[in-house]
Design a protein around this motif. Structure first.
Motif, mmCIF file in Angstrom:
data_model
loop_
_atom_site.group_PDB
_atom_site.id
_atom_site.type_symbol
_atom_site.label_atom_id
_atom_site.label_comp_id
_atom_site.label_asym_id
_atom_site.label_seq_id
_atom_site.Cartn_x
_atom_site.Cartn_y
_atom_site.Cartn_z
ATOM 1 N N VAL A 195 -4.460 -4.052 8.260
ATOM 2 C CA VAL A 195 -3.762 -4.934 8.765
ATOM 3 C C VAL A 195 -4.654 -5.764 9.843
ATOM 4 N N LYS A 196 -5.724 -4.912 10.284
ATOM 5 C CA LYS A 196 -6.512 -5.441 11.338
ATOM 6 C C LYS A 196 -7.371 -6.435 10.336
ATOM 7 N N LEU A 197 -7.933 -5.965 9.205
ATOM 8 C CA LEU A 197 -8.831 -6.912 8.492
ATOM 9 C C LEU A 197 -8.378 -8.106 8.074
ATOM 10 N N VAL A 198 -7.269 -8.129 7.450
ATOM 11 C CA VAL A 198 -6.436 -9.562 7.105
ATOM 12 C C VAL A 198 -6.458 -10.141 8.376
ATOM 13 N N GLN A 221 2.048 -1.663 15.112
ATOM 14 C CA GLN A 221 1.619 -2.245 16.476
ATOM 15 C C GLN A 221 0.522 -2.939 16.115
ATOM 16 N N VAL A 222 -0.292 -3.135 15.173
ATOM 17 C CA VAL A 222 -1.401 -3.905 15.129
ATOM 18 C C VAL A 222 -0.943 -5.220 14.345
ATOM 19 N N ALA A 223 -0.021 -5.296 13.728
ATOM 20 C CA ALA A 223 0.479 -6.635 13.046
ATOM 21 C C ALA A 223 1.173 -7.605 13.987
ATOM 22 N N ASP A 224 0.887 -8.895 13.582
ATOM 23 C CA ASP A 224 1.765 -9.771 14.718
ATOM 24 C C ASP A 224 3.259 -9.677 14.630
ATOM 25 N N ILE A 225 3.857 -9.366 13.786
ATOM 26 C CA ILE A 225 5.100 -8.938 13.596
ATOM 27 C C ILE A 225 5.543 -7.561 13.092
ATOM 28 N N GLY A 226 6.177 -6.738 13.822
ATOM 29 C CA GLY A 226 6.396 -5.641 13.292
ATOM 30 C C GLY A 226 8.004 -5.438 12.990
ATOM 31 N N VAL A 227 8.265 -4.716 11.915
ATOM 32 C CA VAL A 227 9.706 -4.497 11.594
ATOM 33 C C VAL A 227 9.753 -2.994 11.290
ATOM 34 N N GLY A 228 10.751 -2.419 12.132
ATOM 35 C CA GLY A 228 11.064 -0.962 11.806
ATOM 36 C C GLY A 228 12.435 -0.913 11.043
ATOM 37 N N ILE A 229 12.327 0.129 10.273
ATOM 38 C CA ILE A 229 13.545 0.338 9.470
ATOM 39 C C ILE A 229 14.107 1.588 10.069
ATOM 40 N N SER A 230 15.324 1.704 10.510
ATOM 41 C CA SER A 230 15.860 3.095 11.087
ATOM 42 C C SER A 230 16.332 3.967 9.822
ATOM 43 N N GLY A 231 16.040 5.036 9.706
ATOM 44 C CA GLY A 231 16.160 5.652 8.610
ATOM 45 C C GLY A 231 16.186 7.242 8.782
ATOM 46 N N GLN A 232 15.857 7.734 7.617
ATOM 47 C CA GLN A 232 15.711 9.399 7.585
ATOM 48 C C GLN A 232 14.690 10.006 8.372
ATOM 49 N N GLU A 233 13.645 9.075 8.371
ATOM 50 C CA GLU A 233 12.478 9.653 8.769
ATOM 51 C C GLU A 233 12.505 9.602 10.296
ATOM 52 N N CYS A 257 0.830 -1.140 0.006
ATOM 53 C CA CYS A 257 -0.084 0.142 0.009
ATOM 54 C C CYS A 257 0.785 0.986 -0.018
ATOM 55 N N CYS A 258 0.810 2.246 -1.014
ATOM 56 C CA CYS A 258 1.573 3.188 -0.988
ATOM 57 C C CYS A 258 0.618 4.427 -0.817
ATOM 58 N N GLN A 259 1.124 5.525 -0.462
ATOM 59 C CA GLN A 259 0.314 6.810 -0.173
ATOM 60 C C GLN A 259 -1.045 6.895 0.613
ATOM 61 N N ALA A 260 -1.007 5.742 1.473
ATOM 62 C CA ALA A 260 -2.002 5.427 2.627
ATOM 63 C C ALA A 260 -2.056 6.020 3.800
ATOM 64 N N THR A 261 -3.062 6.452 4.480
ATOM 65 C CA THR A 261 -2.915 7.068 5.648
ATOM 66 C C THR A 261 -2.734 6.044 6.619
ATOM 67 N N PRO A 262 -2.117 6.408 7.772
ATOM 68 C CA PRO A 262 -1.697 5.751 8.965
ATOM 69 C C PRO A 262 -3.039 4.818 9.560
ATOM 70 N N LEU A 263 -4.212 5.602 9.613
ATOM 71 C CA LEU A 263 -5.357 4.823 9.807
ATOM 72 C C LEU A 263 -5.778 3.688 8.691
ATOM 73 N N GLN A 264 -5.610 4.015 7.371
ATOM 74 C CA GLN A 264 -5.860 3.058 6.649
ATOM 75 C C GLN A 264 -4.984 1.838 6.536
ATOM 76 N N MET A 278 11.121 2.316 17.443
ATOM 77 C CA MET A 278 10.815 2.172 18.830
ATOM 78 C C MET A 278 9.440 1.422 19.031
ATOM 79 N N ALA A 279 8.514 1.438 18.160
ATOM 80 C CA ALA A 279 7.280 0.562 18.199
ATOM 81 C C ALA A 279 7.271 -0.773 17.756
ATOM 82 N N SER A 280 8.517 -1.092 17.042
ATOM 83 C CA SER A 280 8.477 -2.673 16.370
ATOM 84 C C SER A 280 9.013 -3.608 17.356
ATOM 85 N N ASP A 281 8.896 -4.869 16.813
ATOM 86 C CA ASP A 281 9.505 -6.060 17.569
ATOM 87 C C ASP A 281 10.714 -6.185 17.184
#
Length: 189
Positions: A45-48, A70-82, A33-40, A88-91
């Motif tokens: 993820v909840k829907l799936v 945070q909603v997913a079973d496994i969360g992966v965070g990529i440290s970067g420019q953003e 999903c690209c250009q989606a809002t955080p809520l979307q 911090m929120a990922s597994d």
């Protein structure tokens, strides 16, 4: 794979099109999903998770991905420019997207095999100790006397049965990392 943008995703997430979208997404190996809002993102993820009963993995690199991670079973965070909000929120945290393959195929495989062997080890340990207590009761006439002193029981659980799982859990690698990277089919086993 399926690539969908935020405006299309907004229409798809309405009740009338959810089942059609999930049927299509269920036939894909990946949905991006690209250009989606955080809520979307988090709603998708909840829907799936709820409708398809699938294990979900969310990968994000910024603050707008935190709710999805945070909603997913496994969360992966990529440290970067953003920033570091996704990390911090990922597994799990990785520094580049290309490390995701090794995280899943190598470390994921090793984690599954270690956990399954540890569960078997603890069942074996507990069955062995309970079996000793059971047969001891025949020799003491079911009087309820203790077979061992408390300090021996503590040492049994602390030294004799904690060191093997720690060593095994840290050092066990049933297949080398190179083979796991070359044969992704081994992950499903």
């Amino acid at each position: 794979g399926l690539v969908i943008d935020g405006r299309t995703l907004e229409h798809v997430l309405h009740d009338s099109l959810q089942n059609i979208f999930l049927e299509l997404a269920g036939k894909c190996r990946a949905v991006v999903c690209c250009q989606a809002t955080p809520l979307q993102k988090s709603f998708l993820v909840k829907l799936v998770r709820s409708k398809l009963k699938a294990m979900t993995l969310a990968v994000g690199d910024g603050a707008n991905d935190v709710s999805m991670i945070q909603v997913a079973d496994i969360g992966v965070g990529i440290s970067g420019q953003e920033g570091m909000q996704a990390v911090m929120a990922s597994d799990f945290a990785i520094c580049q997207f290309r490390h995701l393959r090794k995280l899943l195929l190598v470390h994921g495989h090793w984690c599954y095999t270690r956990l399954t062997n540890m569960v078997l080890y603890y069942f074996y340990k507990n069955v062995t100790y309970v079996n000793l207590l059971f047969w001891y009761q025949f020799f003491c006439g079911f009087s309820g006397t203790s077979m061992t002193d408390y300090w021996i029981l503590i040492l049994f659980n602390l030294l004799f049965t904690s060191m093997p799982p720690i060593i095994y859990g840290v050092l066990d690698k049933d297949v080398s990392a190179e083979i796991l990277m070359e044969l992704p089919q081994l992950y499903t086993m």
